[in-house]
Design an enzyme around this catalytic site. Structure first.
Site, PDB file in Angstrom:
ATOM      1  N   GLU A  68      27.536  41.433  -2.456  1.00  0.00           N
ATOM      2  CA  GLU A  68      26.960  42.286  -1.421  1.00  0.00           C
ATOM      3  C   GLU A  68      27.506  41.915  -0.041  1.00  0.00           C
ATOM      4  OE1 GLU A  68      25.399  40.612  -3.791  1.00  0.00           O
ATOM      5  OE2 GLU A  68      23.446  41.458  -4.288  1.00  0.00           O
ATOM      6  N   GLY A 103      21.077  26.888  -0.453  1.00  0.00           N
ATOM      7  CA  GLY A 103      21.068  28.142   0.314  1.00  0.00           C
ATOM      8  C   GLY A 103      19.716  28.444   0.952  1.00  0.00           C
TER       9      GLY A 103
HETATM   10  O1  F6P Z   1      21.899  35.083  -5.931  1.00  0.00           O
HETATM   11  C1  F6P Z   1      21.076  34.138  -5.361  1.00  0.00           C
HETATM   12  C2  F6P Z   1      21.764  33.423  -4.248  1.00  0.00           C
HETATM   13  O2  F6P Z   1      22.756  32.579  -4.745  1.00  0.00           O
HETATM   14  C3  F6P Z   1      20.784  32.643  -3.394  1.00  0.00           C
HETATM   15  O3  F6P Z   1      20.445  31.430  -3.938  1.00  0.00           O
HETATM   16  C4  F6P Z   1      21.518  32.550  -2.105  1.00  0.00           C
HETATM   17  O4  F6P Z   1      20.673  32.216  -1.044  1.00  0.00           O
HETATM   18  C5  F6P Z   1      22.067  33.963  -2.007  1.00  0.00           C
HETATM   19  O5  F6P Z   1      22.391  34.313  -3.347  1.00  0.00           O
HETATM   20  C6  F6P Z   1      23.266  34.117  -1.137  1.00  0.00           C
HETATM   21  O6  F6P Z   1      24.316  33.266  -1.511  1.00  0.00           O
HETATM   22  P1  F6P Z   1      25.519  32.968  -0.545  1.00  0.00           P
HETATM   23  O7  F6P Z   1      24.974  32.308   0.665  1.00  0.00           O
HETATM   24  O8  F6P Z   1      26.434  32.067  -1.311  1.00  0.00           O
HETATM   25  O9  F6P Z   1      26.179  34.278  -0.211  1.00  0.00           O
END
Ligand code: F6P
Length: 527
Positions: free
Chosen positions: A204, A258
């Site tokens: 995303e 995260g």
């Molecule tokens: O899909 C879950 C997740 O991995 C969370 O744990 C994390 O906060 C979020 O997606 C975003 O991940 P990133 O900071 O690697 O884009």
């Protein structure tokens, strides 16, 4: 290690609960004014009254003994000292180091603490230069989950009435309307875009970053990208590959989870919107809670007490959810933030050794601001069939100049907590209205709640509150013997989405096994 449910500390709580009924129905227990003092903890700026729980002083003693039997003090030491508390990924979880004052840095972590200091200094320099140049009016954070929820909550909660330094926007979802609406309101020439992603692989976020880049290039040309983009990531090389110049890439480390990362460079949008001093005050407040968590005895340790009360209801009263209701509109994003913190951390079904757990973990967290919630879901809290413990959060200081509103807000908060606990008996209901409606007008009461009061909603107190909930989550994970720092349950859906996206694009559904997904794809393509 055998399951915690076989420990004598757990069994004592089971027996204790069986004998509790008569104590809880004795009005003297609830009317004793000493109860409030003994079942409250006041810290600088934040006070918690947990006297409206289905407990006696003995319950707290037994819950503290359970925390001790579960190894909470040992695990806490591991957490702060950089031990491998994230076993499945073989990592420490050192979010506390991100906010530690120099005198609190544990032995052996000096080099990492130094890296943190350098990173903070870079953030400050960048923030100050952005503010000084006055070139940018808006900042868009592109990120999701832990790379979004904390920063947006903090910016929303703390933005001054007269407006922030830079207006912050948060583009998280891959929803095309969200993208279109977010960009439409902005002037590309005055907009700074921060791509925040720990992994820099999140579908995303990358899709939104590409779209924002195209939007910027259309308006200002390719040469504008380095000046208008910054990135925050634990994979800085990937950010640089995206085309963001190294001096605008803010790194953090894989030893920061995260959903625990808002204290790192992930807080950059907070600093850009509210100023670096505010961000530092947030860190100071969290560090204060860290010190309390490390030093206070278990029975007087706020994160431990609130965690163990959560265990009490989830495991001994079978409560499958808890509600959080802040009586302050500016805290409206606290619930989604807590949903990720608690449910992504502790929504686990196997223990640290991979064995299925035989007890409930992580109740669903839900809620909304008061008084709005009173006109929506409070009926369920008061007269529904399920026990839903509530965290009420109130703020005392009123800075908007509408004192009467503030009194009404507080009055509602306090009255709801009282009504949930005290209820209204059938007899009282019969006296106060038509007899045939008495059952409908009866409130069973004995519905538990905590009342957390912030002296004012400022950066330090918000830091305290968020660190409180982080540590509450950690303590519960210790008792449930689960790893709160991984999130493997989010992988399968992400993996399948890649195949479904290919099918949506190409119409080739041959690799999709599930008939319902196949049907949904065909319907989406109007086939
Ligand atoms: O899909 C879950 C997740 O991995 C969370 O744990 C994390 O906060 C979020 O997606 C975003 O991940 P990133 O900071 O690697 O884009």
């Amino acid at each position: 290690m055998s399951s915690i449910t076989h420990s004598s500390a757990w069994k004592r709580l089971v027996r204790h609960k069986a004998t509790l009924r008569s104590s809880l129905s004795n009005t003297r227990l609830w009317d004793d004014p000493r109860r409030i003092d003994s079942l409250s903890i006041g810290l600088h700026g934040l006070h918690a009254d947990y006297s409206r729980n289905l407990i006696t002083a003995e319950t707290i003693r037994l819950l503290a003994a359970l925390a001790s039997a579960a190894g909470v003090p040992r695990q806490r030491r591991l957490l702060f000292e950089g031990g491998i508390v994230n076993g499945t990924e073989g990592r420490p979880a050192l979010h506390t180091l991100l906010r530690a004052a120099p005198q609190d840095v544990p032995k052996g972590l000096e080099a990492r603490a130094n890296e943190v200091r350098v990173a903070l200094a870079r953030m400050r320099a960048f923030t100050d230069s952005m503010h000084a140049s006055k070139r940018f009016t808006d900042v868009v954070n592109i990120g999701i989950g832990g790379s979004h929820l904390g920063p947006e909550l903090v910016v929303d909660a703390l933005r001054p009435l007269e407006g922030p330094r830079l207006k912050a926007h948060f583009l998280s979802n891959v929803d095309p309307m969200h993208l279109a609406r977010s960009l439409r309101a902005l002037d590309p020439a005055r907009t700074m875009i921060v791509v925040t992603s720990k992994t820099f692989t999140t579908q995303e976020t990358l899709a939104n970053a590409q779209a924002a880049r195209a939007w910027l290039v259309t308006a200002l040309g390719e040469s504008a990208v380095p000046e208008h983009f910054a990135a925050v990531s634990a994979a800085p090389d990937r950010a640089r590959e995206f085309g963001i110049p190294p001096e605008r890439v803010f790194a953090f480390w894989d030893w920061v989870g995260g959903r625990y990362s808002l204290w790192s460079a992930v807080g950059l949008p907070i600093a850009l919107a509210l100023g670096f001093d505010t961000f530092e005050a947030l860190l100071r407040g969290a560090a204060h809670m860290d010190r309390h968590f490390c030093k206070a005895p278990l029975q007087r340790n706020l994160p431990v007490v609130l965690a163990m009360l959560g265990i009490w209801y989830a495991n001994f009263w079978r409560a499958s959810s808890r509600a959080v209701v802040p009586y302050r509109q500016d805290l409206r994003l606290l619930v989604p933030y807590l949903q990720q913190l608690e449910m992504e951390s502790n929504g686990k079904r196997v223990d640290t050794k991979g064995r299925p757990v035989k007890y409930a973990t992580a109740p669903v967290v839900w809620g909304d601001v008061g008084t709005n919630g009173q006109h929506a879901f409070f009926q369920h809290l008061h007269q529904g069939t399920q026990l839903v413990p509530v965290d009420f959060i109130a703020v005392l200081a009123e800075e908007a100049g509408h004192g009467r509103h503030q009194a009404m807000l507080l009055a509602n908060c306090y009255a709801q907590a009282e009504a949930l606990l005290r209820g209204r008996s059938l007899k009282e209901a019969a006296r106060g209205g038509p007899a045939k409606l008495a059952a409908h007008r009866t409130f069973p009461g004995k519905r538990p709640s905590n009342l957390i009061v912030l002296e004012r909603l400022d950066a330090e107190n918000l830091g305290r509150l968020l660190a409180l909930y982080e540590h509450r989550t950690f303590v519960q994970a210790c008792v449930w013997d689960i790893n709160p720092f991984d999130q493997m349950g989010v992988e399968l859906g992400k993996h399948l989405a890649q195949g479904v996206l290919y099918a949506l694009d190409s119409g080739d559904i041959s690799a999709i096994a599930d008939p319902a997904t196949r049907a949904a794809v065909k319907r989406s393509r109007h086939e």
